[in-house]
Design a protein around this motif. Sequence first.
Motif, PDB file in Angstrom:
ATOM      1  N   GLU A 235       0.842  -1.103  -0.006  1.00 42.41           N
ATOM      2  CA  GLU A 235      -0.208  -0.010   0.063  1.00 42.41           C
ATOM      3  C   GLU A 235       0.806   1.080   0.009  1.00 42.41           C
ATOM      4  O   GLU A 235       1.989   1.172   0.161  1.00 42.41           O
ATOM      5  N   ARG A 236       0.238   2.323  -0.425  1.00 44.75           N
ATOM      6  CA  ARG A 236       1.032   3.509  -0.406  1.00 44.75           C
ATOM      7  C   ARG A 236       1.469   4.027   1.109  1.00 44.75           C
ATOM      8  O   ARG A 236       0.797   3.549   1.880  1.00 44.75           O
ATOM      9  N   LEU A 237       2.466   4.863   1.038  1.00 51.23           N
ATOM     10  CA  LEU A 237       2.893   5.268   2.345  1.00 51.23           C
ATOM     11  C   LEU A 237       2.094   6.656   2.693  1.00 51.23           C
ATOM     12  O   LEU A 237       2.024   7.619   1.982  1.00 51.23           O
ATOM     13  N   PRO A 238       1.682   6.884   4.148  1.00 44.91           N
ATOM     14  CA  PRO A 238       0.805   7.889   4.381  1.00 44.91           C
ATOM     15  C   PRO A 238       2.104   9.310   4.155  1.00 44.91           C
ATOM     16  O   PRO A 238       1.306  10.326   3.974  1.00 44.91           O
ATOM     17  N   ALA A 239       3.280   9.136   4.591  1.00 42.38           N
ATOM     18  CA  ALA A 239       4.254  10.068   4.284  1.00 42.38           C
ATOM     19  C   ALA A 239       4.364  10.646   2.883  1.00 42.38           C
ATOM     20  O   ALA A 239       4.972  11.617   2.836  1.00 42.38           O
ATOM     21  N   PRO A 241       1.908  10.156   0.129  1.00 40.59           N
ATOM     22  CA  PRO A 241       0.821   9.730  -0.490  1.00 40.59           C
ATOM     23  C   PRO A 241       0.392   9.689  -1.986  1.00 40.59           C
ATOM     24  O   PRO A 241      -0.348   9.122  -2.743  1.00 40.59           O
ATOM     25  N   ASN A 242       1.211  10.694  -2.441  1.00 42.95           N
ATOM     26  CA  ASN A 242       1.137  10.801  -4.007  1.00 42.95           C
ATOM     27  C   ASN A 242       2.108   9.818  -4.698  1.00 42.95           C
ATOM     28  O   ASN A 242       2.117   9.852  -5.947  1.00 42.95           O
ATOM     29  N   LEU A 243       2.827   8.996  -4.075  1.00 41.10           N
ATOM     30  CA  LEU A 243       3.873   8.308  -4.766  1.00 41.10           C
ATOM     31  C   LEU A 243       3.284   6.673  -4.801  1.00 41.10           C
ATOM     32  O   LEU A 243       2.962   6.234  -3.893  1.00 41.10           O
ATOM     33  N   PRO A 244       3.181   6.146  -5.959  1.00 39.23           N
ATOM     34  CA  PRO A 244       2.355   4.939  -6.217  1.00 39.23           C
ATOM     35  C   PRO A 244       3.361   3.815  -5.665  1.00 39.23           C
ATOM     36  O   PRO A 244       4.601   4.011  -5.652  1.00 39.23           O
ATOM     37  N   THR A 245       2.869   2.768  -5.323  1.00 35.17           N
ATOM     38  CA  THR A 245       3.425   1.477  -5.164  1.00 35.17           C
ATOM     39  C   THR A 245       4.223   1.137  -6.672  1.00 35.17           C
ATOM     40  O   THR A 245       3.578   1.229  -7.605  1.00 35.17           O
ATOM     41  N   VAL A 246       5.321   0.151  -6.420  1.00 41.14           N
ATOM     42  CA  VAL A 246       5.721  -0.452  -7.739  1.00 41.14           C
ATOM     43  C   VAL A 246       4.495  -1.256  -8.657  1.00 41.14           C
ATOM     44  O   VAL A 246       4.384  -1.322  -9.389  1.00 41.14           O
ATOM     45  N   ALA A 247       3.735  -1.945  -7.643  1.00 36.46           N
ATOM     46  CA  ALA A 247       2.738  -2.854  -8.417  1.00 36.46           C
ATOM     47  C   ALA A 247       1.697  -1.928  -9.082  1.00 36.46           C
ATOM     48  O   ALA A 247       1.520  -2.143 -10.265  1.00 36.46           O
ATOM     49  N   LEU A 293       8.491   8.563  13.250  1.00 35.83           N
ATOM     50  CA  LEU A 293       8.555   7.346  12.214  1.00 35.83           C
ATOM     51  C   LEU A 293       7.734   7.505  11.287  1.00 35.83           C
ATOM     52  O   LEU A 293       7.971   7.158  10.023  1.00 35.83           O
ATOM     53  N   GLY A 294       6.483   7.909  11.781  1.00 32.17           N
ATOM     54  CA  GLY A 294       5.395   8.416  10.607  1.00 32.17           C
ATOM     55  C   GLY A 294       5.922   9.149   9.445  1.00 32.17           C
ATOM     56  O   GLY A 294       5.450   9.147   8.328  1.00 32.17           O
ATOM     57  N   GLU A 295       6.450  10.060   9.887  1.00 30.35           N
ATOM     58  CA  GLU A 295       7.020  11.197   8.837  1.00 30.35           C
ATOM     59  C   GLU A 295       8.045  10.733   8.266  1.00 30.35           C
ATOM     60  O   GLU A 295       8.293  11.024   6.808  1.00 30.35           O
ATOM     61  N   GLU A 296       8.565   9.421   8.638  1.00 37.19           N
ATOM     62  CA  GLU A 296       9.697   9.182   7.609  1.00 37.19           C
ATOM     63  C   GLU A 296       9.284   7.736   7.077  1.00 37.19           C
ATOM     64  O   GLU A 296      10.140   7.211   6.229  1.00 37.19           O
ATOM     65  N   GLY A 297       8.147   7.349   7.264  1.00 40.61           N
ATOM     66  CA  GLY A 297       7.595   6.487   6.095  1.00 40.61           C
ATOM     67  C   GLY A 297       7.739   5.018   6.975  1.00 40.61           C
ATOM     68  O   GLY A 297       7.976   3.994   6.144  1.00 40.61           O
ATOM     69  N   VAL A 298       7.781   4.976   8.301  1.00 44.41           N
ATOM     70  CA  VAL A 298       8.213   3.797   9.011  1.00 44.41           C
ATOM     71  C   VAL A 298       6.999   3.488   9.910  1.00 44.41           C
ATOM     72  O   VAL A 298       6.452   4.498  10.572  1.00 44.41           O
ATOM     73  N   VAL A 299       6.425   2.303  10.124  1.00 42.79           N
ATOM     74  CA  VAL A 299       5.551   1.990  11.106  1.00 42.79           C
ATOM     75  C   VAL A 299       6.131   1.361  12.265  1.00 42.79           C
ATOM     76  O   VAL A 299       6.739   0.240  12.096  1.00 42.79           O
ATOM     77  N   PRO A 300       5.809   1.950  13.276  1.00 37.08           N
ATOM     78  CA  PRO A 300       6.201   1.318  14.586  1.00 37.08           C
ATOM     79  C   PRO A 300       5.434  -0.088  15.006  1.00 37.08           C
ATOM     80  O   PRO A 300       4.276  -0.125  14.767  1.00 37.08           O
ATOM     81  N   VAL A 301       6.178  -0.920  15.672  1.00 35.46           N
ATOM     82  CA  VAL A 301       5.639  -2.071  15.875  1.00 35.46           C
ATOM     83  C   VAL A 301       5.476  -2.667  17.238  1.00 35.46           C
ATOM     84  O   VAL A 301       4.327  -2.487  18.029  1.00 35.46           O
ATOM     85  N   GLY A 302       6.463  -2.981  17.616  1.00 36.45           N
ATOM     86  CA  GLY A 302       6.333  -3.689  19.153  1.00 36.45           C
ATOM     87  C   GLY A 302       6.251  -4.877  18.900  1.00 36.45           C
ATOM     88  O   GLY A 302       6.542  -5.736  18.232  1.00 36.45           O
ATOM     89  N   GLY A 303       5.262  -5.499  19.955  1.00 39.13           N
ATOM     90  CA  GLY A 303       4.954  -7.011  19.556  1.00 39.13           C
ATOM     91  C   GLY A 303       5.555  -7.857  20.809  1.00 39.13           C
ATOM     92  O   GLY A 303       6.418  -7.563  21.422  1.00 39.13           O
ATOM     93  N   THR A 304       5.248  -9.208  20.602  1.00 42.93           N
ATOM     94  CA  THR A 304       5.760 -10.128  21.515  1.00 42.93           C
ATOM     95  C   THR A 304       6.979 -10.778  20.993  1.00 42.93           C
ATOM     96  O   THR A 304       7.341 -10.651  19.809  1.00 42.93           O
TER      97      THR A 304
END
Length: 331
Positions: A235-239, A241-247, A293-304
């Motif tokens: 999917e496209r990056l929120p940071a 939004p106008n940049l298409p995916t390769v697909a 991270l959102g501004e840099e196009g990265v999604v924070p995770v965390g998790g187990t």
Amino acid sequence: MRAIEKASAVKNHRALCGAVVLVCAVTLDATAQPYPNAPVRIVVPFPPGGGVDSIGRLAAAKLSENLGRAFVVENRGGANGMIGSEAVAKSAKDGYTLMVNGANFVTSPSLYRKAPYDPVRDFDAISLIAFGPNVLVAHPSLPAKSVNELIALAKAKPGEIGFAGSGSGSTPHLAGELFNVMAGVKMVHIPYRGSGPAMIGLMGGEAMIMFLPAINAGPHVKTNRLNALAVTSRERLPAMPNLPTVAEAGLKGYESSQWYGLFAPAGTPADILVLINTQVAKIMQSADVKQRLGEEGVVPVGGTREQLATHVKSEIAKWANVIRLSGARVD
């Protein structure tokens, strides 16, 4: 009689000494400082300046702030991250040596006949830190301004377009090989010792394109030092939004993403792993980290811990197939 009294006195003396030792031991245990009570080393197995380094420094700064002890990044680059990773695998299992690594960490078993570490056997998973796609970027002098134009140019000039990578078998390298296979083109990989040197080579015109981690691409795209053609995620990056995916841009089904995880040498005490995992989860959910991270196009995770362990195993299988199809073995 005196012998009996002497023996009794010795016995009492020994008992008293034993009691003193026991009291001292209890006192020491009760007053011992909890982990961490000394600086913690976080090894980044790449030179400064790349995506893994950026995430590692963010994690180190926040862990230092939250736990009140210094978490210090040590860059140990070389051999596609294997030198630093092997050093961590052989380090003391006491929680004072950790490692931040990325997607390339899991490709070594497929790329090398004798990889110096096993991603599953030699490491304890602590936490996924973040996900981030690559951005297909080009030097401004490249005539192609879209994915379709790049494919057409690569077909017209087979073997003449070089793409930068942060080492043979790195995520940018394999992202480029996947592009070659799916598009039916032959662009040539130009390896560097990490993302930082690769970006320097790209901006200097030594290579024309790169599948660059989004965390590093953004600033250079904003200043027009690099042209962004597409993002490699589903999917496209929120940071951006106008940049298409390769697909979307012409290569249907293409997807390649970066990820960042925190590890320790196998056998590190479980209570330490749980403590660090809990802290990483808190850090990734903090408002300032999410925004940064959102501004840099990265999604924070965390998790187990289990989620990271499962992810590592699935990534090993995925990229083994890409390496087989592309013939990208290093030896």
